[in-house]
Design a protein around this motif. Structure first.
Motif, PDB file in Angstrom:
ATOM      1  N   PRO A 253      35.931  16.367  44.024  1.00 19.94           N
ATOM      2  CA  PRO A 253      37.374  16.357  44.251  1.00 19.94           C
ATOM      3  C   PRO A 253      37.937  17.768  44.176  1.00 19.94           C
ATOM      4  CG  PRO A 253      36.890  15.666  42.017  1.00 19.94           C
ATOM      5  CD  PRO A 253      35.577  15.808  42.709  1.00 19.94           C
ATOM      6  N   VAL A 254      38.820  18.079  45.077  1.00 24.99           N
ATOM      7  CA  VAL A 254      39.462  19.390  45.057  1.00 24.99           C
ATOM      8  C   VAL A 254      40.771  19.265  44.299  1.00 24.99           C
ATOM      9  CG1 VAL A 254      40.457  21.242  46.430  1.00 24.99           C
ATOM     10  CG2 VAL A 254      38.389  20.089  47.215  1.00 24.99           C
ATOM     11  N   ILE A 515      38.722  26.793  49.167  1.00 25.26           N
ATOM     12  CA  ILE A 515      38.493  25.810  48.112  1.00 25.26           C
ATOM     13  C   ILE A 515      38.346  24.464  48.819  1.00 25.26           C
ATOM     14  CG2 ILE A 515      39.431  24.604  46.110  1.00 25.26           C
ATOM     15  CD1 ILE A 515      40.876  27.080  45.295  1.00 25.26           C
ATOM     16  N   GLY A 516      37.109  24.018  48.998  1.00 25.99           N
ATOM     17  CA  GLY A 516      36.879  22.780  49.728  1.00 25.99           C
ATOM     18  C   GLY A 516      37.376  22.876  51.157  1.00 25.99           C
ATOM     19  N   ARG A 559      31.822  22.248  38.883  1.00 26.72           N
ATOM     20  CA  ARG A 559      32.571  22.281  37.625  1.00 26.72           C
ATOM     21  C   ARG A 559      34.079  22.191  37.835  1.00 26.72           C
ATOM     22  NH1 ARG A 559      29.646  23.720  33.150  1.00 26.72           N
ATOM     23  NH2 ARG A 559      31.530  24.287  32.027  1.00 26.72           N
ATOM     24  N   GLY A 560      34.513  22.365  39.090  1.00 25.37           N
ATOM     25  CA  GLY A 560      35.945  22.288  39.355  1.00 25.37           C
ATOM     26  C   GLY A 560      36.725  23.422  38.712  1.00 25.37           C
ATOM     27  N   ILE A 561      36.129  24.630  38.744  1.00 24.00           N
ATOM     28  CA  ILE A 561      36.817  25.778  38.155  1.00 24.00           C
ATOM     29  C   ILE A 561      36.881  26.920  39.164  1.00 24.00           C
ATOM     30  CG2 ILE A 561      36.246  25.253  35.749  1.00 24.00           C
ATOM     31  CD1 ILE A 561      33.972  27.295  35.951  1.00 24.00           C
ATOM     32  N   LEU A 562      37.877  27.770  38.963  1.00 23.31           N
ATOM     33  CA  LEU A 562      38.080  28.958  39.782  1.00 23.31           C
ATOM     34  C   LEU A 562      37.846  30.173  38.893  1.00 23.31           C
ATOM     35  CD1 LEU A 562      39.165  29.700  42.690  1.00 23.31           C
ATOM     36  CD2 LEU A 562      41.402  29.996  41.584  1.00 23.31           C
ATOM     37  N   CYS A 563      37.123  31.162  39.398  1.00 24.38           N
ATOM     38  CA  CYS A 563      36.862  32.374  38.618  1.00 24.38           C
ATOM     39  C   CYS A 563      37.441  33.571  39.355  1.00 24.38           C
ATOM     40  CB  CYS A 563      35.361  32.558  38.405  1.00 24.38           C
ATOM     41  SG  CYS A 563      34.946  33.968  37.342  1.00 24.38           S
ATOM     42  N   SER A 564      38.247  34.364  38.671  1.00 24.51           N
ATOM     43  CA  SER A 564      38.926  35.509  39.292  1.00 24.51           C
ATOM     44  C   SER A 564      38.488  36.810  38.634  1.00 24.51           C
ATOM     45  CB  SER A 564      40.443  35.360  39.188  1.00 24.51           C
ATOM     46  OG  SER A 564      40.840  35.160  37.834  1.00 24.51           O
ATOM     47  N   ALA A 565      38.417  37.879  39.442  1.00 23.97           N
ATOM     48  CA  ALA A 565      38.020  39.205  38.980  1.00 23.97           C
ATOM     49  C   ALA A 565      39.198  40.146  39.125  1.00 23.97           C
ATOM     50  CB  ALA A 565      36.839  39.713  39.797  1.00 23.97           C
ATOM     51  N   ALA A 586      46.325  18.745  43.464  1.00 21.99           N
ATOM     52  CA  ALA A 586      45.962  18.056  44.690  1.00 21.99           C
ATOM     53  C   ALA A 586      44.531  17.612  44.595  1.00 21.99           C
ATOM     54  CB  ALA A 586      46.144  18.976  45.908  1.00 21.99           C
ATOM     55  N   GLY A 587      44.193  16.471  45.184  1.00 25.52           N
ATOM     56  CA  GLY A 587      42.818  16.002  45.156  1.00 25.52           C
ATOM     57  C   GLY A 587      42.387  15.510  46.510  1.00 25.52           C
TER      58      GLY A 587
END
Length: 589
Positions: A253-254, A515-516, A559-565, A586-587
């Motif tokens: 799921p997004v 993202i998806g 994991r449904g996570i976003l990683c930012s640098a 949203a999904g």
């Protein structure tokens, strides 16, 4: 040509109400069995026959009768081979019990035997031991040299063949350590026949299993169970049962991340890039201007390893699908390949300097389709893998893109045509195109085989800082220093959407991605992570937490996570917190 839609600056997208989710991250690892090869042996003949029956049942139910018949016809070729095999083993067993060694030799020479070499070794060993027992030394020597020596690798244990040779000099078989328990010819024949009987029983039991009743709609049932497992093992659960529209990829799921989850602190300079290590997202890597790459545990935010060796900032990194190899691009004009099988003890296995690349490319120019001269070195801004992971794509300050063969260690293609440095180069999912974005404001498409530039697009009003393709390979996303990200149809090369609201104008590589299938994410010079609805182009989320420029953000569907640098020397992960009702979610399935 104008885009169909421009982005608005609204904080949420309009459209139908999206599913509501809750997180059960702490339960996932504990409750769900991880998929691995130990669950069943895919090469087991019984499993193979079960799969054939299940597929045939589905084909029959769908009316594909001719295809089902063809499947069984091809499978029956193997079935006949297995019937012959059982017959051969029965005949061989009888010949051994009767001591008919000439017959046993004929069967072994012509029979269809699984593990044939091991069976041959056992049969010839029995013949040899009987000849020794009968004091037929000359015949025994011939059997040893002609039949047993070529099969020495099949010995039951280390040193058995040595003891077989030793028997030629002893008075009795029991004098050799390996054969102290020899109790005569008859008993030895019975043990060998019992070994062959066990092989037969294994095959016969497999046949009996075929007679088990096949439950109706078995394939669909198994697929539904697989999807149910995927849903159960997700970090986020929908409050309603999701409808899965495709089986070609795992259910994921997004959700729109709305809350900071972890901060990763340890770098001594700005963090230029990030990449997950392995598909499950348990670990993440980061490259920094402190000349190091760090690998982190995404759950605990602990730094597991620091990769040192570069002498200038790290511009880009990529990791193979298995999460065992990391490749880094640096301002020191080199690309390094790291073995990260053991995350606590990573090792640099190769360093590829620009000067070496140029030398190799020059020597291969007549055979690899290189175009023009080679580059003059400089920072390497981009590194990525082709879909088959057999080649590394590198690009940078010297305006060229290179295709490097990981097996031969040679540059097999050097692409020239950009007027200024290349910010990023990636392959499309089919692997037949390389797509590059440059400071000369163009996006170029290169044929992988010939090295020819087949198309050049000039639409952005500023330097192109990144390019990315969707999983389907149908869409391209580009970022530019004109404060926009643009979506393209890769088939027609038509501009579809433009996403705005963020800042990307100064001397930074701000990158964007997918993202998806429904969202677009990108960094920004205002220190926020921006997420847009792909179709409406509305900003659906601004993630505020960094204290400096956000260079890029990567999504992990498992994991449904976003990683930012970020320029603030940190990485951050973001997740969807159902309790944070102030942010949109949203999904999609």
């Amino acid at each position: 040509m104008e885009e169909q839609k421009d982005a608005s600056n609204s904080n949420s997208s309009t459209g139908p109400e999206t599913p509501r989710f809750h997180s059960h991250h702490s339960e996932t690892t504990r409750l769900c069995t991880q998929v691995n090869a130990e669950l069943f042996d895919a090469t087991n003949p019984r499993i193979h026959r079960d799969i054939i029956r299940i597929i045939a049942q589905y084909l029959d139910a769908q009316g594909y009768t001719s295809t089902k018949v063809t499947l069984y016809d091809e499978a029956n070729v193997k079935q006949q081979q297995e019937n012959n095999y059982i017959s051969d083993v029965v005949r061989l067993r009888v010949a051994i019990l009767d001591g008919e060694w000439d017959e046993a030799d004929r069967i072994c020479a012509s029979a269809y035997l699984k593990d044939k070499k091991h069976i041959l070794y056992s049969v010839y060993k029995q013949q040899y031991l009987e000849l020794i027992d009968d004091n037929e030394s000359q015949k025994a020597f011939t059997t040893l040299t002609k039949h047993l020596k070529p099969l020495e690798s099949q010995q039951a244990f280390q040193g058995e063949f040595r003891d077989l040779c030793y028997l030629l000099t002893t008075k009795a078989i029991q004098d050799a350590p390996a054969f102290r328990n020899w109790d005569g010819i008859a008993s030895s024949r019975e043990k060998l026949a019992e070994y062959l009987q066990n092989i037969l029983e294994y095959e016969i039991v497999g046949r009996e299993n075929e007679q088990q009743l096949l439950k109706p709609n078995r394939l669909v049932t198994l697929l539904r169970q697989a999807v149910a497992y995927q849903i159960e093992s997700c970090q986020y659960h929908s409050e309603s049962i999701p409808l899965v529209s495709s089986l070609l990829s795992d259910y994921a799921p997004v959700v729109v991340p709305n809350t900071e989850q972890r901060a990763f602190v340890g770098h001594l300079g700005n963090v230029k890039c990030t990449e997950y290590v392995g598909a499950h997202g348990n670990f993440v890597a980061s490259g920094s201007s402190d000349n190091t790459i760090r690998i982190w545990d995404t759950e605990s935010s602990e730094c597991l390893a620091t990769l040192r060796g570069h002498t200038s900032r790290i511009w880009d990194i990529c990791v193979d699908r298995m999460g065992t190899t990391l490749i880094s691009a640096s301002g020191d004009c080199t690309v390094k390949i790291w073995d990260i099988h053991d995350l606590h003890k990573p090792q640099c296995t190769a360093t590829i300097p620009t000067s070496r690349l140029d030398s190799l490319a020059s020597s291969n120019a007549n055979t690899t389709g290189s175009i023009g001269g080679v580059g003059q070195g400089g920072d390497i801004y981009s590194v990525s893998l082709t879909p088959l992971e057999s080649h590394i794509i590198m690009a940078g300050y010297d305006r060229t893109i290179r295709l490097y063969d990981r097996v031969t260690g040679r540059v097999v293609q050097t692409l020239h045509g950009h007027d200024l440095s290349v910010a990023q180069a990636v392959a499309n999912p089919l692997g037949n195109l390389i797509i590059s974005g440059s400071k000369d404001q163009t996006i170029r498409f290169w044929d992988t085989i010939s090295g020819t530039c087949v198309k050049s697009l000039r639409s952005h009003l500023g330097e192109v800082t990144s390019v990315a393709t969707s999983d389907s390979g149908m869409l391209l996303l580009s970022s530019s220093k004109d404060n926009s990200n643009r979506l393209w149809d890769l088939r027609s090369l038509k501009r579809l959407r433009r996403y705005k609201g963020h800042q990307n104008t100064s001397k930074n590589f701000i990158r964007s991605g997918f993202i998806g299938d429904s969202l677009v994410v990108g960094g920004s010079e205002d220190g926020m992570v921006y997420i847009w609805d792909r179709e409406s182009t509305n900003v659906v989320q601004r993630l505020d937490g960094h204290k400096g420029i956000v260079y890029e953000a990567k999504w992990n569907p498992k994991r449904g996570i976003l990683c930012s640098a970020s320029d603030d020397w940190t990485l951050k992960t973001w997740w969807f917190d159902p309790a944070n009702t102030a942010s949109a979610a949203a999904g999609s399935s």
